[in-house]
Structures are given as structure tokens and as C-alpha cells.
Design an enzyme around this catalytic site. Structure first.
Site, PDB file in Angstrom:
ATOM      1  CB  ALA A 368      -0.903   0.010   1.236  1.00 18.33           C
ATOM      2  CD  GLU A 404       0.464   2.266   3.717  1.00 19.05           C
ATOM      3  OE1 GLU A 404       0.952   3.379   3.423  1.00 19.05           O
ATOM      4  OE2 GLU A 404       1.146   1.225   3.731  1.00 19.05           O
ATOM      5  CD  GLU A 426       8.021   3.264   4.913  1.00 20.23           C
ATOM      6  OE1 GLU A 426       7.196   2.688   5.655  1.00 20.23           O
ATOM      7  OE2 GLU A 426       7.685   3.837   3.857  1.00 20.23           O
TER       8      GLU A 426
END
Ligand SMILES: [Zn+2]
Length: 1012
Positions: A368, A404, A426
Site C-alpha cells: 500500500a 498507512e 518507515e
């Protein structure tokens, strides 16, 4: 971005690279040949590649081309663009960064995609408003695969609206992905300019930039256009731009579409107007975005439907989906708004956009992508039919949503300054996804799962000499792409969790808010984070031995992690503690002279007072230190790395192991779940690399007969699997099976075979683990129930209610393993009729040599129904099967020519070779593998993957020499033999008859104790 699927793609890409570098397939080209600069001009005067400057269309007027005039432009498009870009990406000797003489502040981008077969291009017009920071005659920006229209290019001085004279346009798209406009007059620092140009970009099929995707609807192929800009920077393929994360700007997007389609982008539509001269087309005008990086721009033009939340939220959520998948939207829509609202309260910063869209894209490279306000997903990451799919799928959908949405703050609001520190995006999103999922699905117990899902995984990848520091230089697209790996994501999340623990959760939380507020709409480097945390630590009066920066840089600037060795002094009550880098294997020829050492929080507790949690530190300058008083008496155990919040392994002296093992046997719950998981994982891994006697690990494992929790069990099963695969067919094996049955039977008995709707989430996971072992160990209840379910399925193969998705793989495998020809045939036919890979994997778990041979032979026949994409999976499963390993090896050796001449060609030999290595552990097996490599040196000779396989076998042989008898002796001393089974030495080479006999005797014995 959610990387898991992406990592797989990366592996494929790397494999392609490996293949392309073999002497056989690498085309020997000069650099000029590698990067063709085609001058072929089409009728319109447009060309696909360089030179990029082309005349305006003859009829002038509109800046866009009509589809009919443009359709042929890209008909000759290179099929091997992916390979070409991989080759390009290896360029390291050129400066790929933009000069920062001019910086963008606002883009107005008009994109008109022609989403139709034979065309697939986008006409674009862009106005970029830039601020000049240093006087210059040239403006460089990024572009790739874009065709520019020369006469449209202009640079306007906004102070007087005078155009500058363009004297040159340098196109380096095929090398540096940069174009440069040179002007006669200088751009002056402090002034604003507007750069305008028309261009054509490609709606490619490479899943990057602005690309095309499709799906079938009532037998008709439906096309759509969508963006994927990250990893590394692909916005430049959609439109020319300053494509670096720290060149943030506002984007005013105008999307053209057919009236039958709809569009979505980061913001809301303001208005729609017809496109002049194109009756079926409309412009959608979007609100200007907030200041953000170019890689976060998102566009979707499709015939999707949108599904809105039915509950009311401050920020409206919509899910975009192809019409037939509408019913699968519910779960994501039910969890995503709550996650976003949790983040708002956790970060204490409101989500700043007016809406949130989530879109399910049929073809998508990553899992995603966190585009601000329009998050895109591969379909399987967003859509789920909850009652019909497994709990692990449900958890992964929740988890990806949480990841996300965490990025909307970590990544979108505050963005990493450059890709070398992508962990700031991340690592944080990975850490925070556990909190976000936990907030809406507390039953998942995500915080408890962290150690087995992240920490222990990182222990594996970061214990290799080939690892890398979290903060690592990256400039080329290839280097940047490689940054999206387990080190950035998973190790990043582990060191954040560690910092949260030693700073304290509340102070850490306030520090994060401080960091996000300080860097909102800007970029961040590590120092920004350390500073915000330090200020909060100081404000809250938290005591640390040195600065947050000093501590954390020992974790981000060097690779690896420590093994902490604790040797207690039972007379003084203290301990000496040392740190040393933990490696799975030390290369005797290593040239690495770096001295690895860390600032390590030595948190510990002891059996005397469980409420005590002490923290001392070992500094980066101390190879070892002494703790004067642990606070534990000599008959109390001590455990370091409290709750396993930190990223290090621990080894103890044998007496402390004895005390811990004793505690576990008496009352294991006095030790935290995470610490039980840690003790087992650390001890078995340390034993496997010869740093600890197996006795210590095996003694600890004895308490597992009382263990009911998923996390400790999950932590140890893979280590037990390794021993299982090594001892298989050895004299010690039946005794080992007895030990395993002693441990697994109560666990399986606790969770039982039958699922219940009342089962806790981790009970479902525990059942999957327990069933897999129980059936493997031939525990009667598991085998009988699985066989009954399999028989039921054979009668009604289309009844999807028969098998629980959580039990399906074990039931199918057990059905085949314990069945005959009919069960095997059923599995294979189901695979070919449904293309459900779990049936193929089941077929590969047969214990019948001739069936396995027949299965591998089918693989050679392109008409057999086996898909090319399943070939590796099939071979790997046969090779991992204890009976199948020899079958697969014989097949590879004896059928080499047949494989090469089949539709598989030579492309699978390397992976096949690697798969057979894992279970092999004798000199004879190694000699055979070496002979195979020498015979086919042209294909196997220079492959790193093949060498890794050889290394594994060498290590296995060493393990057998050192530990086979050690474990055998421990079993003899500690495990009462299971009646006659201890005399049976399983020899399974001729099929399953003997094995089942040996197993069944064991089952009869243990079955007496077994209560389903
Ligand atoms: Zn991410």
C-alpha cells in the site's frame, strides 16, 4: 509504504539482476547501446525517447493532442523497460541530485490521461512557481520517459512578467532523469519565477509513475489510471518536477476524464467543467494541497465506485473499489476511521486534510502507499471477506491500514529529508501501526505480538555481516529502492520501541508530538528527532546516562546488535556484563575493522521481587561492566532485557539458566510472556551457533508442556523445527519425537481442534501452530479430525464452509499425507480447477515417493495445469518435505536435461538448488551438491544463491558434528523412552509405511493421555 509485497517484488527484481549478470544472458553492450537515444520522429513530431524537444503540433491551438492523433506514438515502446531501468539504476558515477538554486513552492498540474488500448498516454501542462535561492542560469528538474514540447517551455520573471530567453534545453532523462533549462538572463536570488511547459507522459504498465491497470467486468476489460510515486521517486514519470522529498510544495491538480469515469486525488474536487473540443471529457479541479513532497501526489481515474462510512466522523472516509468488490469494503471502512482518530489523540495533532480516501488497485507494486488523503492499496491489502478468510488475513488488513494512516503524520506531515534515513518514515509507521491496530482491535493483542513479528525477525536479518546501518547512504534509484527493507522498517521499529521504553512511554509520546509540531510541513533528519526527545526528557526530568542522540546513534549509525553476556557472582550478588556484536556466522576473512559497541539499557528483574525493574547502562566505550548488586539472592534467578523491550540477545551463566528453568517448571507465569519467548528464542539460537550448550536451551524447553500462550510457543517453534529437520532419519529421532509429543500434546489439547466464534484472536493463531505440529507428530485427534474434514471436502469440493480458513492448510496437508492416491489426486485436481495454491502445497506434502515424483514430472509439462508462478513454491515444498527432499534432489540431478528442455528452461535451476540444501547435513550430500554445481558450472557456478545453499549445508554438517550426540545424550538423560518407539529408527526413504508405524506406536502411547 507497506513494503512486504514490495520486498518480494524486489527479490524478483534482484533475481532478474542476478540472471542478467550471468555470462550467458548478459548482453555485452557499450553504454551508448544500452541507453538508446532514438531520434525517430513520428508524424506529429513527437518522439518517445531523446531528443525530448519536439515541435508543437502543426495545428497549434490546444495544448493537448486528441487520442486519434497520438495513438501510434508509443506503439514501439520497449518491452524490456523494466530491465532497462534496472540497468540504469546501477549507475553510480553521476550526480543524481538536483541543485537547490531554485525551489518549487506551488505546482498547477493539468493531466489528461487517455486510458484506452493503443494509446495509454497522458497529455500534461504544468506551471511550477519557484523561488530562486542562488543566482543561476539554469533550472534543473526531474523527468523520466516524458516527451516535452519545445515551444511550450517558458520561464517567466514574476516580478515583471517578462519571459526569460531559453538558450538550451538539456535532456538527460535516460541517464540522470534530469532535464535542464538554460536561460540567457540570470535568475536572481530572492525573486519568484514561473516555469511552464506542455508534455506527454506514458500511462505505463510498470506499476510506477502514472500507470495503467485493468480488471474484468462482465467479460469486458476495464482500464484505469493510477499513480504510485514512491520507491524511490517516480513522480517524474507522471510530470516534470523537483522530485526530492525535501523540496516540498503545494499542488493544484486538474484531472481530465471521460464522462463515464470518475477521479480522485489528495484533496476534494472544487468544480468540474467540460473540456473544450472534446464532448465526452471533463476537467475535475481539485483544492490545492497542503505543502508536501512530490512523491505523495496521487491521482486515480477509473470507473470505480466509492463506498462511504456509515458512521459519522469528523473526517469523512471513502473507499474506492471496482463495482463487483463493493461488498468487501466493510472491514477496512469499519477500522480505518477509528485508527486515524486514535492517531489524532495519540499525536495530539488533528489530521489536517478535509477527507480520507482509500483505493483498492488491481495491479499494485507495494502492499500500500500512504499518499496524503488518497491511500492506495493492492486489493488484497484493503478488501476482505471477513467470515470466509483467515484471521491472519484480517490482522494484516487492519495492520496495513494502521501503517498507512500512521504515515499521514510520519511521512506526510513530517517527511524524511532524504531516502538514506527513510526509517524516520518507515520505522515509525511500523512501530505506530501496532498502537493503531491495538486501539481498534484490542483482541488482536498486537503489542504482545511485537516480539515475534518484529524483534525476533530483526535478530535474524541483522545478525549477518552483510547487514547495514539503519542510516545508510543512498543516491541512485537502486540504492534508494534497497532502503525499503527490513532494516528501515523492522529494525527501525525495534529501536523506536526501545527508546520509548528507556525514556518512558509518556515522555516519549510527548517528545513525538514535539517533534511532529516542530517539523510539520517540513522535513526531518535524525537530529530533529533526537532534539525533540531530548527537550522532552529534560523537561520531564528523566535521568539518562548521556544524551538521547549519543545513545541512539550507536543504534542507527552502525549495523548489528549486541549479545549481552551476564555472568553472576553468587557470592557478592553482583554480575559482570559484557557486550559483543552477535553474528550468526563470522567470516574468518572479514576485513571489517569497526569495533561494534552500543549504549545498552540493561533492564533486569529477578525472582525475588517481580515488581523490581532495574536499569543500568553499559556504555559504548565499555566492552564490559560490573553490576555491584542485582538485588537477587543466590537462589533467585535474574532476567535481563525486561519484557524484551530492547534489541539485544542475552546469555547467562549455567547456574542462572538452571534457576530460570526451575522457575518455569514450578510456575512459568511468574516470568513475563515476552521474557519466556525471549528465553527460548535466545537460548536455542545461541546453542545453534555454538555459543551455549544445548542442555541449557533444552532444559528451558521442558516447561513448554505447561505453556499455553501463543507468543512463547511461536518464538520457539522454528528453532525446534530446525532440530527436527536435522535429526530426521538419525538414531535420535524417535526419542526427539517423544520429547516433542510431550510438549505439543498439552498445547494442542488446550486449544483443541474445534474452532469457536468465541475464540480469542491469539487462540486462533495458537491453534494453527499447535495443529500444524500435532498433525506432523501424528497426534491422533488432530489427524483423525483433519482426515474427516478432508473426506467431507472430497464429497462437496465446492462447499467453502467445510474448512475453516485458519485450519485449511494443515487439514489439506494432513489429508494428503495420511491418505492414498484418491486424496492426492483430489488435491491436484482441486488445484488445477480452482488455482488455489494451498491444494498444490498439500499435494507436495505426500509421503509417497512415486506420487512426489509424478508431481515433479508434471511440473515439466506446460499442459499439466501447473502455473509457472507456482513452480518455485511447488519445488520448495517437495524439497522441504522430509521424504521429498531426496526425491527433489534426485529429480534435479537426474532430470537436469529434461528440465532445461521443458518450458521451465534454465531459469529455475538456481532456486531449485537452493531449496534442496536446507535439510541436507551429511558429507555425502554435500559432495553430491558440489558435483552438481561443477557439472553445471555455467549456470550454478557464479551464483551467490547457490553458494548460500552450500554454506547452509556446511553449517548443517558442522551442527551435526557438534550437537547431534549432545542432544541425543540430553534426550537419553531427560526423556523417558516412549515404550517401543525409542527402538524404532525411522527410515522413510521407501514411503510412509514404516514412518506411520513408528508414529502410530508413539501416538498409541501418548493417546492415552490425550483429551481432545
Ligand atoms: Zn510505510
Amino acid at each position: 509504504m507497506q513494503q512486504r509485497s514490495f520486498v518480494f517484488l524486489l527479490a524478483v527484481a534482484c533475481l532478474l539482476q542476478v540472471e542478467s549478470s550471468s555470462p550467458k544472458s548478459r548482453p555485452v553492450l557499450s553504454s551508448a547501446q544500452q541507453y538508446p537515444s532514438t531520434l525517430e520522429l513520428s508524424e506529429d513530431g513527437l518522439s518517445l525517447m531523446e531528443p525530448a524537444i519536439v515541435p508543437e503540433p502543426e495545428d497549434g491551438g490546444r495544448w493537448w493532442y486528441t487520442p486519434s492523433r497520438k495513438a501510434h506514438i508509443h506503439s514501439g515502446k520497449s518491452k524490456s523497460r523494466l530491465m532497462q531501468s534496472l540497468m540504469l539504476s546501477n549507475k553510480v558515477d553521476e550526480d543524481l541530485r538536483l541543485p537547490s538554486d531554485v525551489l518549487p513552492s506551488n505546482y498547477t498540474i493539468r493531466l489528461l490521461p487517455f486510458i484506452e488500448e493503443g494509446n495509454f498516454t497522458t497529455d500534461g501542462h504544468i506551471d511550477i512557481f519557484v523561488d530562486c535561492v542562488r543566482d543561476t542560469n539554469s533550472i534543473s528538474m526531474n523527468a523520466a520517459d516524458i516527451t516535452f514540447k519545445k515551444l511550450s517551455i517558458s520561464v517567466l520573471d514574476l516580478s515583471n512578467n517578462n519571459p526569460l530567453t531559453m538558450v538550451d534545453f538539456i535532456d538527460e532523462q535516460s541517464t540522470r532523469e534530469i532535464v535542464t533549462i538554460r536561460t540567457a538572463e540570470k535568475l536572481m536570488a530572492g525573486k519568484r519565477y514561473k516555469i511552464s511547459m506542455d508534455f506527454v507522459s506514458i500511462l505505463n504498465d510498470e506499476l510506477r509513475g502514472f500507470y495503467r491497470s485493468s480488471y474484468m467486468e462482465n467479460g469486458v476489460r476495464k482500464w484505469l489510471a493510477v499513480t504510485q510515486m514512491e520507491a524511490p521517486s517516480n513522480t517524474r514519470r507522471a510530470f516534470p518536477c523537483f522530485d526530492e522529498p525535501n523540496m516540498k510544495a503545494e499542488f493544484s491538480i486538474i484531472l481530465g476524464r471521460k464522462t463515464t469515469m470518475r477521479t480522485a486525488s489528495n484533496m476534494n474536487i472544487i468544480s468540474s467543467t467540460p473540456i473544450e473540443g472534446m464532448p465526452d471529457y471533463v476537467w475535475d479541479y481539485y483544492e490545492t494541497t497542503l505543502k508536501m513532497s512530490s512523491y505523495l501526489v496521487a491521482c486515480l481515474v477509473s470507473e470505480f465506485e466509492d463506498v462511504a462510512t456509515t458512521t459519522s466522523h469528523r473526517v469523512p472516509f471513502r473507499l474506492w473499489v471496482k463495482p463487483e468488490s463493493r461488498d468487501l469494503a466493510g472491514y477496512s471502512l469499519s477500522v480505518a476511521p477509528g485508527m486515524q482518530e486514535f492517531y489524532e489523540s495519540y499525536f495530539k495533532i488533528a489530521y489536517p486534510l478535509p477527507k480520507q480516501d482509500l483505493a483498492a488497485i488491481p495491479d499494485f507494486s507495494a502492499g500500500a502507499m500512504e499518499n496524503w488523503g488518497l491511500v492506495t492499496y493492492r486489493e488484497s491489502a484493503l478488501l476482505i471477506d471477513v467470515p470466509r478468510e483467515s484471521r491472519s488475513r484480517k490482522q494484516s488488513v487492519a495492520d496495513i491500514n494502521a501503517h498507512e494512516l500512521a504515515h499521514q503524520w510520519f511521512g506526510d506531515l513530517v517527511t524524511t529529508d532524504w531516502w538514506s534515513i527513510i526509517w524516520l518514515n518507515e520505522g515509525f509507521a511500523t512501530y505506530v501501526e501496532f498502537l493503531g491496530t491495538n486501539a481498534v482491535e484490542p483482541d488482536f493483542r498486537m503489542l504482545d505480538q511485537f516480539v515475534v513479528r518484529e524483534l525476533h525477525y530483526v535478530f535474524g536479518v541483522d545478525a549477518l555481516e552483510t547487514s547495514r546501518p539503519i542510516n545508510y547512504p543512498a543516491t541512485t534509484p537502486d540504492e534508494i529502492t534497497r532502503m525499503f527493507d527490513a532494516i528501515s522498517y523492522d529494525k527501525g521499529s525495534c529501536i523506536i520501541r526501545m527508546a520509548a521504553d528507556f525514556i518512558g512511554l509518556e515522555t516519549f509520546n510527548r517528545g513525538l508530538t514535539r517533534y511532529l509540531n516542530a517539523r510539520s510541513y517540513k522535513n526531518a533528519v535524525e537530529d530533529d528527532l533526537w532534539l525533540a526527545l531530548q527537550q522532552q526528557v529534560d523537561e520531564d526530568g528523566i535521568s539518562l546516562p548521556t544524551t538521547v542522540k549519543d545513545i541512539m546513534e550507536t543504534w542507527t549509525l552502525q549495523m548489528g546488535f549486541p549479545l549481552i553476556t551476564v555472568t553472576r557472582d553468587y557470592t557478592t550478588g553482583g554480575a559482570s556484563v559484557s557486550q559483543d556484536r552477535f553474528l550468526i556466522r563470522r567470516n574468518p576473512n572479514s576485513t571489517d575493522t569497526h569495533v561494534y559497541s552500543w549504549w545498552v539499557p540493561l533492564t533486569h528483574t529477578n525472582g525475588g521481587d517481580l515488581l523490581v525493574r532495574k536499569t543500568e547502562w553499559i556504555s559504548k566505550d565499555q566492552p564490559s561492566t560490573t553490576i555491584g548488586n542485582l538485588g537477587a539472592s543466590s537462589d533467585n534467578w535474574v532476567i535481563f532485557n525486561y519484557d524484551q523491550q530492547n534489541l539485544y540477545r542475552v546469555a547467562y551463566d549455567s547456574e542462572n539458566y538452571r534457576l530460570i528453568a526451575q522457575q518455569l517448571m514450578v510456575d512459568h507465569e511468574r516470568i513475563l510472556d515476552n521474557n519466556r519467548a525471549q528465553l527460548l528464542d535466545d537460548a536455542f539460537v545461541l546453542a545453534s551457533v555454538h555459543l551455549l550448550p544445548y542442555k541449557s536451551a533444552l532444559d528451558l524447553s521442558l516447561y513448554l508442556k505447561y505453556e499455553k500462550e501463543y507468543v512463547p510457543w511461536n518464538a520457539v517453534l522454528s528453532e525446534l523445527s530446525y532440530i527436527d529437520s536435522m535429526l530426521y532419519s538419525q538414531p535420535q529421532y524417535s526419542h526427539w519425537l517423544t520429547h516433542m509429543m510431550n510438549l505439543v500434546t498439552p498445547y494442542y489439547s488446550h486449544v483443541g481442534f474445534q474452532e469457536s466464534t468465541l475464540d480469542a484472536h491469539l487462540t486462533v493463531f495458537a491453534r494453527s501452530d499447535a495443529m500444524s505440529w500435532a498433525c506432523k507428530l501424528q497426534i491422533a485427534d488432530c489427524v483423525d479430525n483433519s482426515k474427516a474434514k478432508y473426506a467431507e471436502l472430497m464429497k462437496e469440493p465446492d462447499n467453502s464452509l467445510i474448512l475453516s480458513p485458519n485450519q485449511k492448510s494443515t487439514i489439506l496437508k494432513t489429508g494428503v499425507e495420511n491418505g492414498g492416491q484418491a486424496e492426492y489426486d483430489f488435491a491436484f485436481t482441486q488445484y488445477t480447477s480452482k488455482y488455489d495454491t494451498s491444494f498444490l502445497i498439500a499435494a507436495a506434502s505426500s509421503k509417497n515417493v512415486s506420487r512426489l515424483n509424478s508431481l515433479l514430472n508434471k511440473m515439466l509439462d506446460s499442459e499439466s495445469g501447473i502455473r509457472l508462478g507456482d513452480v518455485n513454491n511447488l519445488f520448495n515444498n517437495v524439497a522441504s518435505n522430509p521424504v521429498g527432499n531426496a526425491v527433489a534432489t534426485d529429480f534435479l540431478v537426474n532430470q537436469w536435461d529434461a528440465i532445461e528442455q521443458s518450458w521451465l528452461g534454465t531459469g529455475y535451476f538456481v532456486s531449485f538448488f537452493r531449496y534442496v540444501c536446507n535439510r541436507q547435513n551429511t558429507q555425502a550430500q554435500l559432495d553430491r551438491l558440489l558435483e552438481l554445481r561443477n557439472t553445471h558450472v555455467d549456470i550454478l557456478g557464479s551464483s551467490n544463491t547457490v553458494q548460500q545453499g552450500i554454506d547452509v549445508v556446511v553449517e548443517n554438517i558442522k551442527w551435526m558434528e557438534l550437537h547431534q550426540n549432545e542432544i541425543g545424550n540430553w534426550l537419553a538423560d531427560n526423556i523417558p523412552p516412549a515404550t517401543t518407539t525409542t527402538q524404532a529408527t525411522p527410515s522413510f526413504a521407501n514411503g510412509n509405511a514404516k514412518m506411520n508405524a513408528a508414529f502410530m506406536l508413539a501416538v498409541i502411547f501418548f493417546g492415552m493421555f490425550f483429551k481432545p
